[in-house]
Design an enzyme around this catalytic site. Structure first.
Site, PDB file in Angstrom:
ATOM      1  N   HIS A  77       3.113   0.755  10.437  1.00  0.00           N
ATOM      2  CA  HIS A  77       2.553   1.235   9.158  1.00  0.00           C
ATOM      3  C   HIS A  77       1.045   0.998   9.196  1.00  0.00           C
ATOM      4  CE1 HIS A  77       2.245   2.341   5.070  1.00  0.00           C
ATOM      5  NE2 HIS A  77       2.832   1.317   4.468  1.00  0.00           N
ATOM      6  N   ASP A 110      -4.750   7.206  11.223  1.00  0.00           N
ATOM      7  CA  ASP A 110      -5.196   5.955  11.842  1.00  0.00           C
ATOM      8  C   ASP A 110      -5.832   6.147  13.203  1.00  0.00           C
ATOM      9  OD1 ASP A 110      -4.466   4.208   9.842  1.00  0.00           O
ATOM     10  OD2 ASP A 110      -2.377   4.407  10.396  1.00  0.00           O
ATOM     11  N   HIS A 132       4.198  10.794  12.794  1.00  0.00           N
ATOM     12  CA  HIS A 132       4.266  10.370  11.405  1.00  0.00           C
ATOM     13  C   HIS A 132       5.652  10.674  10.888  1.00  0.00           C
ATOM     14  CE1 HIS A 132       3.305   9.844   7.192  1.00  0.00           C
ATOM     15  NE2 HIS A 132       2.245   9.197   7.605  1.00  0.00           N
TER      16      HIS A 132
END
Ligand code: ACO
Length: 430
Positions: A267, A365, A308
């Site tokens: 996460h 990210d 994802h």
């Protein structure tokens, strides 16, 4: 919201039920299985909540197949272009963009709740000097309940609102203090004449002996990253906040639990993991080898920053952030070989059948770590940065749930796979 029904017959048992079909304003219709057990004696199993909605929410909408992200209906691209993090926080919490007066009041309130109680400093000094800042953040945010216990009536709308403001306001102060404690610098007070992101950068990097000169792109980049990370509907940490909140726990405990959930590498820990992975790859010439390793299931290695749970198309936030990444490096004059590795890796994965077939695209990210590095933020603080931004979403969801009279304690069922009933055996006969 209209309700239709879907008839369900359970094969072999002859049991039947009619389940309501709920339609939201966007997204697929949802089968309400709340009465399934009562009518058929069956539970449902959905590991990882792949097909299960856990709540109704009017805050954020994602269409993972189309790469769409809306905060209260507004596309993330438009907010990234025109808005600011504090305006987005207001929008998430209140449902509408603020007018000029509302924005000013909100900013004033957040600014005037940024101070930390002096006793909190003592609390921080109890940590070992090399404590991970996420460990400190989790503990210190949880401890806030002990400082504001007189305004912790979660049935009081004003207490709830105040807690939300306090969390958004104090999170950067506590985050910066955790960092400074770890490097042995004195904690800086928040400066009210600065805006949210600029203030945070000052609390992080200003030393008592000389003024800090920040290039405007630094605060703008941070503001953009905070907008992109502010909310993402029922992600693991937000669902954690909601689950803990469903028990009636106080908002500081709920958000501390959200921080804990965010910490995991699958996460919020992913941006830290991306940078470690890029450093490990080291050179653009080693990218092909890394891609091969990521495809080998026995290697236990995955490309961090790829894939994802919800976006099975390009993450819309990754496209926005990719552009900012180049801008930051240009304007700050940072030349970083890790960016070459990142670009090479992105291109290699986008062309590779393994990644294409599984729709594994770079996520938000992938680039955020490189920007944070260019801003001088240490790797151990990356997930903390995510936590500052996501606080806006966490409190918006907590407020939405707390004001909803139909909220029930979250209490999942299970499939029991342990031993069947058996009798106790005395120790000398085992
Ligand atoms: N590298 C290599 N292979 C991958 C990757 C990856 N990053 N991600 C998924 N796969 C493969 C899996 O091995 C699996 O292959 P299979 O079908 O042959 O078994 C397939 O793609 C599907 O993967 P799942 O793990 O089932 O996908 P899921 O939706 O459960 O996981 C997750 C999503 C956790 C994000 C995963 O893609 C991952 O681990 N990515 C790397 C970590 C990361 O970047 N996390 C950040 C998430 S974004 C956020 O929190 C803001």
């Amino acid at each position: 919201m209209s309700a239709k029904h879907a008839a369900l017959t359970v094969a072999d048992s002859g049991k039947q039920t009619e389940l309501p079909l709920i339609e939201g304003s966007l997204g697929p219709a949802t089968l309400d299985i709340g009465r399934l057990y009562r009518d058929t004696g069956l539970f449902t199993f959905d590991q990882g909540f792949v097909s299960t909605a856990s709540c109704k929410s009017a805050i954020t909408y994602i269409d993972g197949d189309q790469g769409v992200l809306l905060y209260r209906g507004y596309p993330i691209e438009q907010l990234a272009q025109n808005s600011s993090f504090l305006e987005v926080a207001y929008l998430l919490i209140n449902g509408e963009l603020p007018d000029a007066g509302q924005a000013q009041v909100f900013e004033h309130e957040v600014t005037h709740h940024t101070m930390m109680h002096e006793s909190l400093k003592t609390f921080m000094h109890g940590f070992h000097y090399d404590a991970h800042p996420m460990a400190m953040l989790c503990g210190v945010i949880g401890s806030l309940a002990a400082f504001y216990h007189e305004q912790l009536d979660i049935d009081d709308a004003e207490h709830r609102r105040l807690a939300a403001i306090r969390l958004i306001a104090k999170m950067p102060t506590i985050a910066a203090a955790a960092y400074r404690y770890s490097i042995g610098w004195p904690i800086r007070f928040p400066r009210n004449n600065l805006e949210y992101c600029e203030r945070f950068l000052h609390m992080m990097f200003e030393v008592p002996s000389e003024p800090l000169h920040l290039k405007p792109v630094a605060a703008r980049a941070l503001d953009l990253l905070f907008i992109l990370h502010a909310d993402h509907e029922q992600n693991a940490s937000t669902s954690t906040v909601r689950l803990v909140g469903s028990t009636g726990a106080n908002p500081y405990a709920c958000v501390a639990a959200g921080i804990a959930a965010l910490w995991g590498p699958a996460h919020g820990g992913a941006n830290e993991a991306v940078l470690k992975m890029l450093e490990e790859i080291g050179d653009a010439s080693q990218v092909a080898r890394a891609v091969q390793r990521a495809k080998d299931k026995d290697s236990g290695f995955r490309l961090m920053g790829f894939g994802h749970r919800v976006y099975k198309n390009y993450d819309p936030r990754a496209a926005i952030i990719r552009e900012m990444c180049h801008k930051v490096l240009d304007e700050l004059g940072v030349s970083d070989p890790l960016l070459d590795v990142a670009m090479e890796l992105e291109q290699a994965a986008l062309k590779d059948d393994y990644f294409v077939e599984r729709k594994l695209y770079p996520n938000v990210d992938f680039y955020s770590g490189i920007i944070y590095k260019a801003l001088g933020i240490p790797t151990s603080m990356f997930t903390v940065m995510f936590a500052i931004a996501r606080t806006a979403g966490w409190v918006a969801h907590w407020l939405e749930q707390s004001a909803d009279a139909s909220t029930k304690i979250g209490r999942p069922r299970q499939i029991y796979t342990g031993a069947v009933r058996r009798d106790y055996v005395a120790v000398d006969r085992r």
